[in-house]
Design an enzyme around this catalytic site. Sequence first.
Site, short mmCIF file in Angstrom:
data_model
loop_
_atom_site.label_atom_id
_atom_site.label_comp_id
_atom_site.label_asym_id
_atom_site.label_seq_id
_atom_site.Cartn_x
_atom_site.Cartn_y
_atom_site.Cartn_z
N ASN A 54 38.80 -50.44 53.17
CA ASN A 54 39.17 -51.01 51.84
C ASN A 54 40.19 -52.09 52.00
OD1 ASN A 54 42.07 -49.64 52.05
ND2 ASN A 54 41.12 -47.70 52.27
N ASP A 123 38.40 -41.76 51.79
CA ASP A 123 37.89 -40.64 51.50
C ASP A 123 36.66 -40.07 52.18
OD1 ASP A 123 40.15 -40.13 49.69
OD2 ASP A 123 39.09 -41.29 48.01
N LYS A 133 24.76 -50.70 68.73
CA LYS A 133 24.50 -51.35 67.12
C LYS A 133 23.21 -50.93 66.53
CE LYS A 133 24.47 -55.92 65.62
NZ LYS A 133 24.14 -57.26 65.88
N ASP A 150 42.15 -34.60 53.52
CA ASP A 150 43.42 -35.09 52.89
C ASP A 150 44.74 -34.84 53.53
OD1 ASP A 150 45.50 -35.52 50.70
OD2 ASP A 150 43.71 -35.54 49.38
N ILE A 151 45.33 -36.12 53.95
CA ILE A 151 46.69 -36.05 54.65
C ILE A 151 47.72 -35.57 54.20
CG2 ILE A 151 48.13 -37.34 56.22
CD1 ILE A 151 45.67 -39.23 56.72
N PHE A 167 51.09 -41.53 46.58
CA PHE A 167 50.75 -42.57 45.64
C PHE A 167 49.46 -42.55 44.91
CE2 PHE A 167 52.98 -46.62 46.43
CZ PHE A 167 54.21 -46.19 47.17
N LYS A 181 47.15 -35.53 40.42
CA LYS A 181 47.20 -35.92 41.83
C LYS A 181 48.58 -35.06 42.24
CE LYS A 181 44.34 -39.81 42.66
NZ LYS A 181 44.34 -41.17 42.80
N LYS A 185 48.12 -32.16 44.58
CA LYS A 185 48.59 -32.20 45.95
C LYS A 185 49.97 -31.46 46.33
CE LYS A 185 45.60 -36.26 46.59
NZ LYS A 185 44.83 -37.20 47.63
N1 CTP Z 1 45.64 -39.45 50.88
C1 CTP Z 1 45.70 -38.90 51.90
N2 CTP Z 1 44.67 -38.48 52.46
C2 CTP Z 1 43.43 -38.61 52.20
C3 CTP Z 1 43.38 -39.39 50.94
C4 CTP Z 1 44.49 -39.49 50.12
O1 CTP Z 1 46.81 -38.46 52.52
N3 CTP Z 1 42.27 -38.50 52.64
C5 CTP Z 1 47.01 -39.56 49.85
C6 CTP Z 1 47.00 -41.26 49.76
O2 CTP Z 1 47.92 -41.66 51.08
C7 CTP Z 1 47.91 -41.15 48.47
C8 CTP Z 1 47.44 -39.81 47.77
O3 CTP Z 1 46.79 -39.27 48.88
O4 CTP Z 1 49.41 -40.96 48.64
C9 CTP Z 1 46.26 -40.52 46.58
O5 CTP Z 1 45.39 -41.18 47.19
P1 CTP Z 1 44.46 -42.06 46.16
O6 CTP Z 1 43.38 -42.95 47.08
O7 CTP Z 1 44.99 -42.57 45.16
O8 CTP Z 1 43.67 -40.78 45.74
P2 CTP Z 1 42.53 -39.63 46.38
O9 CTP Z 1 43.21 -38.59 46.65
O10 CTP Z 1 41.91 -40.17 47.53
O11 CTP Z 1 41.63 -39.43 45.01
P3 CTP Z 1 40.39 -40.47 44.29
O12 CTP Z 1 40.15 -41.52 45.58
O13 CTP Z 1 39.40 -39.79 43.81
O14 CTP Z 1 41.35 -41.35 43.26
#
Ligand code: CTP
Length: 245
Positions: A54, A123, A133, A150-151, A167, A181, A185
């Site tokens: 990303n 995600d 390749k 999800d960390i 965030f 969130k 979370k």
């Molecule tokens: N995060 C994480 N591990 C993941 C995805 C997200 O720790 N696999 C954490 C990000 O670092 C951030 C928070 O979760 O602090 C929200 O991340 P965000 O990308 O805004 O949301 P998602 O939970 O991924 O949901 P969506 O993409 O559907 O908005």
Amino acid sequence: CGESGAGRLLTLTEIVVQLTAHLNSAEQCLAGKKVMITAGPTIEAIDPVRFLSNHSSGKMGYALAQAAYSAGAEVTLVSGPVAMSAPAGVTLVSVHSAEQMFNAVQASVQQMDIFIGCAAVADYRPESVQSQKIKKSPEVMTIQLTPTIDILASLNDLPTKPFAVGFAAETQNIKDYALGKLEAKKCDLIMANHVGIEGTGFGSDDNAVTVLGHDLQIELPKQSKTMLARAMISIIADTYKQRKL
Ligand code: CTP
């Protein structure tokens, strides 16, 4: 090369930042605290030459690491690949994938007082990584994706969980999605971040966020990520101390 290495004098900016941090004890709101920050993107391999990722530049996470260090914290920065060096004094753990970031966080997060999840963690990752390749063909190609861990949410499974700051990167319904969130979370604070607009968010030097807590809402208007990080660290330190009382 004359650009890095032992004996190379820090830049003037770094010297001023370090001196200000150590001379101005009034700003040492995180003195003696251990803070872990995730930053940057993760990259998920498809084959030896391609990956999914990303637009995260890591600037917000690195600014937070600098601000937390300047506030007296011992800082561990777990970072995906970015085009920046870690701030002086901060311990850098470099990772590539979401799985590596998860493992690096799990390795020492229980010793932390505060965790700030600023990374734009992928995600999904390709279900299987091709060892060679992938060759071009005229056919439409489909890559099967599987969810990553999800960390931030995984901290809830630990016996001792640090004060957790997330965030929320959103392009619409920012406050509602961010509050969702915060609850899902089980964070202590969430920084609602409007991404996908020119001049703030991913890749930009400026940002604006709404800080949301369980009984707290603070608007931090558009400003440099350096200034914003200082304001965030001050709010995080205040809320952390109130929770401890
Ligand atoms: N995060 C994480 N591990 C993941 C995805 C997200 O720790 N696999 C954490 C990000 O670092 C951030 C928070 O979760 O602090 C929200 O991340 P965000 O990308 O805004 O949301 P998602 O939970 O991924 O949901 P969506 O993409 O559907 O908005």
